[in-house]
Write a protein that holds these residues in place. Structure first.
Motif, PDB file in Angstrom:
ATOM      1  N   LYS B 228      -6.642  33.969  23.552  1.00 10.04           N
ATOM      2  CA  LYS B 228      -7.226  33.407  22.335  1.00 10.04           C
ATOM      3  C   LYS B 228      -8.660  32.999  22.623  1.00 10.04           C
ATOM      4  N   LEU B 229      -9.513  33.216  21.643  1.00 10.74           N
ATOM      5  CA  LEU B 229     -10.917  32.857  21.788  1.00 10.74           C
ATOM      6  C   LEU B 229     -11.274  31.838  20.717  1.00 10.74           C
ATOM      7  N   ILE B 230     -11.788  30.696  21.155  1.00  9.31           N
ATOM      8  CA  ILE B 230     -12.180  29.646  20.216  1.00  9.31           C
ATOM      9  C   ILE B 230     -13.641  29.300  20.439  1.00  9.31           C
ATOM     10  N   ILE B 231     -14.382  29.194  19.362  1.00  7.48           N
ATOM     11  CA  ILE B 231     -15.794  28.820  19.463  1.00  7.48           C
ATOM     12  C   ILE B 231     -15.972  27.487  18.741  1.00  7.48           C
ATOM     13  N   VAL B 232     -16.660  26.570  19.404  1.00  8.02           N
ATOM     14  CA  VAL B 232     -17.003  25.300  18.762  1.00  8.02           C
ATOM     15  C   VAL B 232     -18.519  25.217  18.722  1.00  8.02           C
ATOM     16  N   ASP B 233     -19.060  25.110  17.512  1.00 13.08           N
ATOM     17  CA  ASP B 233     -20.521  25.083  17.408  1.00 13.08           C
ATOM     18  C   ASP B 233     -20.909  24.411  16.096  1.00 13.08           C
ATOM     19  N   VAL B 234     -22.206  24.101  15.968  1.00 13.92           N
ATOM     20  CA  VAL B 234     -22.651  23.448  14.743  1.00 13.92           C
ATOM     21  C   VAL B 234     -22.900  24.449  13.627  1.00 13.92           C
ATOM     22  N   ARG B 235     -23.046  25.717  14.001  1.00 11.68           N
ATOM     23  CA  ARG B 235     -23.236  26.739  12.971  1.00 11.68           C
ATOM     24  C   ARG B 235     -22.448  27.976  13.389  1.00 11.68           C
ATOM     25  N   LYS B 236     -22.224  28.868  12.418  1.00 12.58           N
ATOM     26  CA  LYS B 236     -21.427  30.042  12.724  1.00 12.58           C
ATOM     27  C   LYS B 236     -22.317  31.064  13.428  1.00 12.58           C
ATOM     28  N   MET B 242     -16.628  36.647  16.429  1.00 14.70           N
ATOM     29  CA  MET B 242     -15.637  37.360  17.242  1.00 14.70           C
ATOM     30  C   MET B 242     -14.408  36.504  17.518  1.00 14.70           C
ATOM     31  N   ALA B 243     -14.517  35.201  17.223  1.00 12.45           N
ATOM     32  CA  ALA B 243     -13.476  34.289  17.683  1.00 12.45           C
ATOM     33  C   ALA B 243     -12.215  34.375  16.837  1.00 12.45           C
ATOM     34  N   ASP B 244     -11.110  33.957  17.448  1.00 14.90           N
ATOM     35  CA  ASP B 244      -9.882  33.815  16.683  1.00 14.90           C
ATOM     36  C   ASP B 244      -9.958  32.570  15.817  1.00 14.90           C
ATOM     37  N   TYR B 245     -10.734  31.617  16.292  1.00 18.21           N
ATOM     38  CA  TYR B 245     -10.773  30.331  15.615  1.00 18.21           C
ATOM     39  C   TYR B 245     -12.140  29.722  15.827  1.00 18.21           C
ATOM     40  N   PHE B 246     -12.794  29.329  14.739  1.00 18.43           N
ATOM     41  CA  PHE B 246     -14.118  28.733  14.856  1.00 18.43           C
ATOM     42  C   PHE B 246     -14.062  27.308  14.334  1.00 18.43           C
ATOM     43  N   ILE B 247     -14.566  26.367  15.101  1.00 16.77           N
ATOM     44  CA  ILE B 247     -14.611  24.961  14.646  1.00 16.77           C
ATOM     45  C   ILE B 247     -16.063  24.572  14.465  1.00 16.77           C
ATOM     46  N   GLN B 248     -16.377  24.164  13.248  1.00 15.96           N
ATOM     47  CA  GLN B 248     -17.749  23.761  12.994  1.00 15.96           C
ATOM     48  C   GLN B 248     -17.851  22.254  13.142  1.00 15.96           C
ATOM     49  N   VAL B 249     -18.533  21.818  14.173  1.00 16.26           N
ATOM     50  CA  VAL B 249     -18.662  20.387  14.437  1.00 16.26           C
ATOM     51  C   VAL B 249     -19.983  19.908  13.868  1.00 16.26           C
ATOM     52  N   GLU B 250     -19.999  18.707  13.343  1.00 19.89           N
ATOM     53  CA  GLU B 250     -21.246  18.150  12.810  1.00 19.89           C
ATOM     54  C   GLU B 250     -22.233  17.960  13.949  1.00 19.89           C
TER      55      GLU B 250
END
Lengths: 562, 486
Positions: B228-236, B242-250
């Motif tokens: 699984k690939l997860i990206i955590v970032d402030v913008r997409k 490419m990620a399975d799951y993207f979390i947009q953090v403030e």
């Protein structure tokens, strides 16, 4: 270049010299029968003790694990630094000194040969870069092979000869000196978060047990005729009750010993000598281990003595280091190395008033004193795991003087005092025996023919200590301690490099490694290169330690029987 | 024409060593296996900005001089200086870095590398908390949960996923390449349907029942088999695509988010509905995925080190991973930028005990980030000379720092006339490490790799190591003369 050391009390156990007053003659870096010229430099060693230069069979001084430990502990360095001088580079201590400082400090204590015991093959270049910057001494390093996928697979298949060829290849590739095994099988298991609890547990994914790994590599070692035996850090290190595992480990290669020579070296045995089943019931298993070692001749050991101080633990035993982090709560580094091995680092403070630490302190000394033959057990602290190497003179004092060790024992935890065997042990090591456990025995176990002795043809590595053996050493143990802290003279390859504990000459020292000649070399064909790409993330071509990585290369040719 | 294989690429911390170069007439004409940054360096390093001869500033202008004159001037500057700074080091070989350490000690200066503007906070956090980590091969073989936090590998470390993480074949984990291709096809399919619908129903296009990524229910991707690939970032970012799951953090709220995760993995309940703009249900799913994985890893970048909290963010990230080790196997690794900044830290540590910001002015190594870091020294206007190697502070440092840097004598060693060289007082042209001279470099996971010399440097151009050795020699002579004279 000739040098004559006159009139000292010479201790040369390998040649049976026990405190004889004699001259030692040196020419062109070697011990010779006598000097020829009148222009030979003379050193008056009257009233002083002359020994071969110190040999340390197990000290973590170079490489990725050590350097991460250095980086981890700026607070350890801030309290102990050395200024730059005309001859020396600046640096820092205390438990993980910078490389130049490591070299200078060992040399000041009369040491001339060091063995760095943990070298992950993938990062071997790093180890050698640091050894290049460790001056004043000859050094070598042991590649970690006990969890290497190639070894596990060949041994599982039963293909000993191919395994031996690859181990020989690995010695050349890493410029290594001996087969190092740490928690065999346990490190591969740890890669996937499993533990191995006995030498007959299965290693997940590989269908092999630690017993098979140890026996397999022991046989490989014999097939390759390597100068040292396999160098083993046992499974279950640091676990109360582990003395059982240690005894089983020692027994498991008993039948592989022929002709009364050692086939395995169990390192820092103190950490593997715990009785009991929890931290409250933990006690010393030294007596049982000493008993076994006294009746068998196929092993050598080193102490792994604990010193009451703040130090840094670092080993390839990743799972154990994690446990230590859980116990102490201290900062923790873990570094698993793909396909090969692991590493862990945790700062640790051994306290006199802590029951377990005090018992550990006692275990190390009990092992050294209860094992009758000093050729079987050597003095180390597993630097820096048990304590910094600069504490070696303290250990010498404890070994030669019951008064010294009782003085320290009295200040430890009361329950540890009561349970310790030390009050019942009267034995005090002589200077002859100290020469064995700090140099002659270590050199012999390592198979270093020209080190650890002062016979004709030996390397002229000599240490002169300002202590007169005719005094009551046991009562005057502080004098002995002082003498071994700052050598009166350290001579390296026939040159005086230390005088009165000060560096007076800079030398590089050599890096020793094994050039193992098998009948057929490893056939590195396309299939192997493809396997390489699957197993590692680096290209086959970029993996080996090439000759340019050794500042002063000292290959030792070994003819294998395979 | 010849082909050189297994070349290590001297650009980013990935240090890919499988590059294949085609050489014709002493020039690199083709690059195989490299990403666009790699190709750009190997094919484009020979350009009009290349310095050809040593330069000294005379009457405000940089004029060509002999190497001897330049060495003498550089030595005089360094021998004279009270508190010189030696900065850069991240884009040259370890062999050069070692000479740099000796030179800094000789002149009683401060030696610092680009960690100070990049992963310095990570180093500080590691010194406080430790670092549960591994080499990249372990990720390839074992990791089934890969998280990139505050970094964008697609742009900054393009081959990271295909060489080390999600799109690699490991012994215990398979590549997720097929899964990713399916997703791409599905999303392309979605887009085609959407545009077709738009064309048909110009006025009122029906809403396709799609599941945009941040809806009230987390997508099933979290529970899928395989990597699984997860990206955590402030913008997409492109990586997030490419990620399975993207979390947009403030922005500037990573600290809170990580602390929330730490609470969740310890089975604590959160009293709030969202943390850092992320609904708590997502975080609970994420925490579950982290606990249930076989082997997880967090890669992080400047999104943590250079946002509010700086080293405290890294502190918490490492602590999160350390806590996760109570339940499963987890590792964390900083995404180092330059191809040999790790080497600069490694060399500095083994020789002086400290990884950067090493002050030799009292004759022994001192380390106190904030006091001995080059940025702070420049901002406090304390240095009185500088030697810059393999970096470009005039282009990267804050204006106030640059003002003080150029006010004092400035020695520059660089292949190009970059911004710093343009402001230099003595400029040495040097060879490119990894192209025109070999050496050693350390990958972001501390694995040492050999750099290759593939082509000859231009006529008369020396290597960083040679130039530094000669400056050191010359400085010793000047100092000795100064001592004799007094």
């Amino acid at each position: 270049m000739e040098l004559l050391i006159k009139n000292g009390y010479v201790y040369d156990p390998i040649n049976g010299v026990d405190g004889e007053k004699m001259d030692i003659a040196i020419r062109n870096g070697k011990i010779v029968k006598s000097v020829r010229g009148r222009r030979a430099k003379k050193i008056d060693a009257s009233g002083m003790t002359v020994m071969p230069g110190g040999v340390d069979i197990h000290c973590h001084i170079a490489g990725s694990e050590v350097n991460t430990g250095r980086m981890l502990r700026p607070e350890d360095h801030a309290k102990d630094f050395e200024r730059k001088t005309v001859l020396t580079r600046s640096g820092v201590g205390y438990s993980v000194p910078s490389t130049f400082t490591t070299g200078y400090r060992y040399s000041r204590m009369g040491y001339t040969t060091l063995m760095n015991p943990s070298m992950p093959p993938l990062e071997a270049k790093h180890t050698h870069e640091e050894l290049n910057d460790t001056p004043m001494l000859d050094k070598a390093s042991y590649p970690l092979l006990g969890d290497w996928w190639f070894v596990l697979e060949f041994l599982q298949k039963g293909d000993l000869e191919e395994c031996a060829r690859y181990v020989a290849w690995m010695m050349d590739t890493t410029k290594g000196y001996a087969i190092k095994i740490v928690n065999p099988g346990g490190l591969e298991a740890w890669g996937n978060d499993f533990y191995v609890h006995s030498i007959d547990d299965q290693v997940p994914g590989f269908c092999i047990t630690p017993r098979e790994i140890i026996r397999g590599l022991c046989k490989v070692n014999k097939m390759l005729n390597l100068p040292h035996t396999i160098h083993l850090h046992t499974n279950n290190l640091g676990v109360p009750g582990n003395y059982v595992t240690t005894l089983e480990t020692m027994k498991c290669v008993e039948d592989l010993a022929t002709d009364d020579k050692p086939v395995m070296h169990v390192t820092h045995c103190q950490f593997s000598g715990f009785k009991g089943d929890s931290w409250t019931t933990m006690e010393s298993g030294a007596e049982e281990i000493a008993n076994y070692v006294n009746h068998h001749n196929h092993l050598t050991l080193d102490m792994g003595q604990v010193i009451f101080t703040d130090t840094t633990t670092m080993t390839a035993d990743g799972p154990f280091q994690y446990t230590l982090h859980e116990l102490s709560g201290h900062k923790w580094v873990n570094h698993d190395v793909e396909t090969e091995t692991s590493a862990g680092i945790v700062p640790f403070h051994y306290r006199r008033k802590n029951y377990v630490n005090a018992t550990q302190w006692s275990i190390g000394l009990e092992l050294a004193l209860l094992i009758n033959d000093p050729w079987k057990i050597f003095m180390t602290t597993d630097h820096p795991n048990g304590g910094p190497f600069t504490a070696y003179p303290k250990i010498i004092a404890w070994l030669i003087s019951k008064k010294a060790r009782m003085a320290t024992l009295k200040r430890t935890h009361p329950k540890a005092q009561k349970r310790s065997l030390l009050p019942s042990i009267e034995r005090e090591l002589s200077l002859y025996e100290i020469a064995i456990v700090t140099r002659a025995g270590q050199a012999k176990a390592l198979g270093l023919k020209d080190k650890g002795h002062l016979g004709i043809g030996a390397d002229a590595d000599v240490a002169i200590y300002n202590v007169n053996p005719e005094i009551d050493l046991s009562r005057k143990y502080k004098t002995v301690r002082r003498a071994f802290t700052n050598a009166a003279y350290t001579i390296k390859d026939g040159k005086v490099v230390v005088k009165d504990g000060e560096i007076v000459r800079y030398v590089d020292g050599r890096t020793m490694w094994l050039d193992v000649k098998t009948a057929e070399p490893v056939k590195v064909n396309d299939e192997i290169k493809r396997k390489f790409k699957e197993y590692w993330t680096v290209e086959y071509e970029n993996y080996p330690v090439t000759d340019n990585y050794l500042k002063v290369s000292n290959p030792i040719t070994v003819k294998a029987s395979v | 024409m010849s082909i050189v294989k297994a070349v290590a690429c001297p650009v980013c911390g990935c240090l890919c060593d499988d590059i294949e170069l085609t050489i014709e007439d002493g020039k690199i004409v083709k690059v195989k296996n490299g990403c666009s940054m790699c190709e750009s360096k190997f094919l484009g390093y020979r350009n009009e900005h290349r310095t050809r001869k040593p330069l000294i500033r005379k009457n405000g202008e940089l004029v060509e001089v002999s190497i001897e004159e330049a060495l003498r001037k550089a030595a005089e500057i360094l021998a004279d200086a009270n508190y010189p700074i030696l900065y850069g080091w991240s884009s040259t070989s370890c062999e050069a870095q070692r000479v740099g350490m000796e030179l800094a000690e000789e002149v009683g200066g401060v030696i610092d590398n680009t960690s100070v503007v990049c992963h310095g906070p990570s180093v500080l956090s590691i010194q406080e908390v430790g670092l549960p980590s591994c080499t990249l091969g372990q990720i390839r073989h074992r990791a089934d949960l890969v998280i990139y936090w505050g970094c964008d590998p697609w742009s900054a470390h393009p081959r990271h996923l295909e060489r080390y993480t999600t799109f690699t074949e490991g012994r215990f984990e398979k590549s997720d390449w097929k899964g990713y291709m399916k997703k791409v096809k599905a999303s392309t399919g979605k887009k085609k349907v959407q545009s077709a619908l738009r064309r048909k129903f110009v006025k009122n296009p029906p809403q396709l029942m799609l599941q945009p990524e941040t809806m009230s229910k987390p997508p099933p991707a979290m529970m899928k088999e395989g990597r699984k690939l997860i990206i955590v970032d402030v913008r997409k970012t492109m990586s997030a695509e490419m990620a399975d799951y993207f979390i947009q953090v403030e922005p500037n709220k990573d600290y809170e988010l990580m602390q929330a995760l730490r609470a969740l993995i310890r089975d604590q309940e959160l009293d709030v509905d969202t943390v850092a703009g992320v609904p708590v249900e997502y975080l609970e799913e994420l925490a579950d995925a982290m606990i249930q994985c076989e082997f997880g890893v967090i890669f992080f970048g400047l999104g943590l080190t250079m946002t509010a909290g700086k080293l405290r963010n890294v502190d918490v990230a490492i602590s999160l991973v350390r806590d996760l080790n109570m339940r499963t196997k987890f590792a964390i690794m900083p995404m180092r930028g330059h191809f040999n900044v790790t080497g600069a830290n490694v060399v500095s540590t083994w020789q002086s005990g400290y990884p950067y910001a090493v002050d030799f002015s009292l004759g022994y190594p001192r380390y106190n980030p904030g006091e001995t870091t080059v940025m702070d020294i420049l901002l406090r206007q304390e240095s009185d000379a500088a030697l810059i190697v393999a970096s470009d502070p005039v282009a990267n440092f804050p204006k106030k720092a640059v003002e003080h840097l150029v006010k004092n004598p400035l020695i520059v060693i660089d292949p190009h006339m970059n911004a710093t060289a343009l402001m230099g007082d003595v400029v040495f042209p040097s060879a490119f490490a990894g192209i025109e001279v070999g050496g050693t470099a350390y990958r972001m996971d501390h694995v040492p790799l050999p750099l290759k010399k593939v082509v000859e440097p231009p006529e008369g151009i020396l290597t960083d190591e040679d130039i530094l050795k000669r400056i050191l020699e010359e400085t010793r002579i000047v100092k000795w003369r100064m001592m004799e004279a007094s």
